[in-house]
Design a protein around this motif. Structure first.
Motif, PDB file in Angstrom:
ATOM      1  N   GLU A  40      38.770  37.300  31.699  1.00  0.00           N
ATOM      2  CA  GLU A  40      40.092  36.772  32.058  1.00  0.00           C
ATOM      3  C   GLU A  40      40.214  35.324  31.583  1.00  0.00           C
ATOM      4  O   GLU A  40      39.330  34.492  31.848  1.00  0.00           O
ATOM      5  CB  GLU A  40      40.290  36.847  33.575  1.00  0.00           C
TER       6      GLU A  40
ATOM      7  N   GLY B 138      41.427  41.376  30.774  1.00  0.00           N
ATOM      8  CA  GLY B 138      42.517  41.033  31.674  1.00  0.00           C
ATOM      9  C   GLY B 138      42.215  41.391  33.114  1.00  0.00           C
ATOM     10  O   GLY B 138      41.812  42.519  33.408  1.00  0.00           O
ATOM     11  N   ALA B 139      42.396  40.418  34.011  1.00  0.00           N
ATOM     12  CA  ALA B 139      42.152  40.635  35.442  1.00  0.00           C
ATOM     13  C   ALA B 139      43.456  40.612  36.224  1.00  0.00           C
ATOM     14  O   ALA B 139      43.525  40.082  37.330  1.00  0.00           O
ATOM     15  CB  ALA B 139      41.187  39.584  35.993  1.00  0.00           C
TER      16      ALA B 139
ATOM     17  N   ALA C 122      41.819  35.729  39.323  1.00  0.00           N
ATOM     18  CA  ALA C 122      42.326  37.077  39.093  1.00  0.00           C
ATOM     19  C   ALA C 122      43.739  37.237  39.652  1.00  0.00           C
ATOM     20  O   ALA C 122      44.230  36.392  40.394  1.00  0.00           O
ATOM     21  CB  ALA C 122      41.390  38.096  39.742  1.00  0.00           C
TER      22      ALA C 122
END
Length: 482
Positions: A44, A20-21, A49
């Protein structure tokens, strides 16, 4: 399937994989690479992001995913870092919003003189009565809920006219169906007296430098995420965008790797430690063969969705206010912001955008409406509020968020504990962030979680679990700043 291990030349550092970004993932990548603590790979699913803390242009106006501010209440280390990353682009702005109470517009955050002048007299007298009668108010019988805690602390007036209708709108549940935790995390002032003291502290002469103010980047809230990504990338972090996680493998209680898919190419990625910031429900589904009770608990955990409506108007400015709050259930939207007012931007000329937040889950009537239909509804709601749209409307576009808020219903804690306890028992995995810990927190809280996680990781990628437990106790005290 290709097997990819620790990056070449990084044998002296642990290889950490971040899932996860969003804000928590970016902050972890930033602090881990800045210190030279680890080699970092960030995975991601989206093409960029930032998650829900990113920004994007609408007709040249920089917009956020709803109303975002960077609060001065952030931990000193976090605030200092953001200031250093953004420099002069981090503006200190006055909060200038309005809220509908008793059919009247009141400044928000509440100001004492404004409240005295504008609050309907019956409403104001009821508030005073609630404060005077608080010592004599009987504690409701039965188990504590969001409803009983607010009635006991704030009294019926502000509960019935503000908090209760607002939570019905935000979470789609009655106040008595919501857990005490929601009151602890969302209501910082637990009595009318405390609200009055907070208002007094915002008066001229008593206000601190940042009182009634917030930090906001010149180029939108997402500039913070972008700066952290740039920092991490400059220090060697690898970002894999448009990349789906298809499986997380484990050997007993040890997480051994992540299977990812980029287009048609599927490969196995291994490292010394995985940091997950993705929703804990999705994480549980990805891990090899979770216990049946964990699967059952995860399925019962709920998130509240939201539609964000961006109405493009042909005018420089719609109102002078940065945000409007709508507790009344007669108006489906909960808040409206005007992005240009957050950064005091005058560009582009001749156009502004209004962003409305519409709490809504997939399957509800609003979810499947077209952008044009939602735009028409939005203008109609503004008319009902005495804010008619008298300038040309170019168009309306939307963003749909399926995981906007965690739902703190009565049974949520027991379910979360089942999942959380199992995840805590897995070596090679550390879970944090708003989605990972099912926390209704601000962005600065997500950054603090990331910094805490990095502080618990040693030179070999092992986690000091006792230290992490102490950090978790601090995270549990976070209060949401509105």
């Amino acid at each position: 399937m290709t097997d990819v291990s620790q990056p070449t030349g990084a044998a002296d550092k642990p290889h950490i994989i971040i899932l996860g970004a969003g804000p928590a993932g970016l902050a972890a990548a930033h602090t881990l690479t800045r210190s030279g603590q680890a080699e970092v790979t960030v995975i991601e699913r989206a093409p960029q992001a930032g998650g829900n803390s990113a920004s994007f242009p609408v007709e040249g106006v920089i917009c956020d995913y709803g109303s975002h501010r960077f609060h001065p209440a952030a931990e000193p280390e976090v605030l200092a870092d953001v200031k250093e990353l953004l420099g002069d682009d981090l503006l200190l702005r006055p909060r200038h919003g309005r809220i509908r109470l008793g059919g009247k517009w009141i400044h928000f955050p509440l100001k004492l003189t404004d409240a005295l002048m504008r609050l309907p007299k019956p409403f104001a007298l009821s508030l005073i009565g609630d404060m005077v009668l608080k010592p004599f108010r009987k504690k409701p019988a039965g188990a504590e809920t969001f409803s009983t805690v607010l009635y006991s602390g704030l009294g019926p007036t502000i509960s019935n006219h503000f908090y209760f209708p607002y939570v019905r709108k935000l979470w789609g549940l009655e106040p008595e169906k919501l857990a005490v935790t929601l009151a602890e995390r969302r209501v910082g002032s637990g009595s009318v007296g405390k609200i009055l003291m907070k208002m007094l502290r915002l008066m001229p002469g008593l206000r601190s430098e940042t009182g009634g103010r917030f930090f906001y980047p010149r180029k939108g809230f997402g500039q913070i995420s972008a700066a952290m990504q740039d920092s991490a990338r400059a220090n060697g972090a690898e970002f894999l965008f448009d990349t789906e996680i298809t499986k997380i493998t484990r050997d007993g209680t040890r997480i051994t790797g992540v299977t990812i898919r980029d287009g048609d190419d599927e490969k196995q990625l291994t490292g010394d430690l995985i940091l997950s910031t993705i929703p804990l429900t999705g994480l549980t589904r990805l891990i090899d063969q979770p216990p049946a009770e964990v699967v059952e608990a995860a399925r019962a955990i709920r998130f509240r969705g939201m539609i964000l409506l961006y109405l493009v108007l042909e005018t420089d400015q719609f109102t002078e206010f940065d945000a409007h709050y709508f507790p009344e259930t007669s108006i489906p939207i909960s808040r409206m912001s005007e992005p240009k007012n957050y950064s005091a931007s005058v560009e582009p000329k001749g156009v502004t955008v209004l962003c409305a937040e519409l709490p809504c889950d997939p399957g509800e009537k609003w979810w499947d409406m077209s952008d044009a239909e939602l735009g028409q509804a939005f203008t109609g709601w503004l008319g009902q509020l005495g804010l008619p749209v008298t300038v040309p409307v170019r168009r309306c576009e939307t963003r749909r968020l399926s995981h906007a808020y965690p739902v703190y219903d009565i049974d949520f804690q027991a379910r979360v504990d089942v999942v959380d306890d199992w995840l805590l028992g897995l070596d090679g995995l550390l879970v944090f962030g708003r989605q990972g810990l099912f926390a209704h927190d601000n962005t600065h809280h997500a950054f603090a979680m990331a910094y805490g996680a990095a502080d618990c990781i040693d030179a070999t990628g092992q986690v000091d679990r006792e230290k992490w437990h102490r950090y978790r106790e601090v995270f549990a005290t976070h209060i949401v700043e509105d």
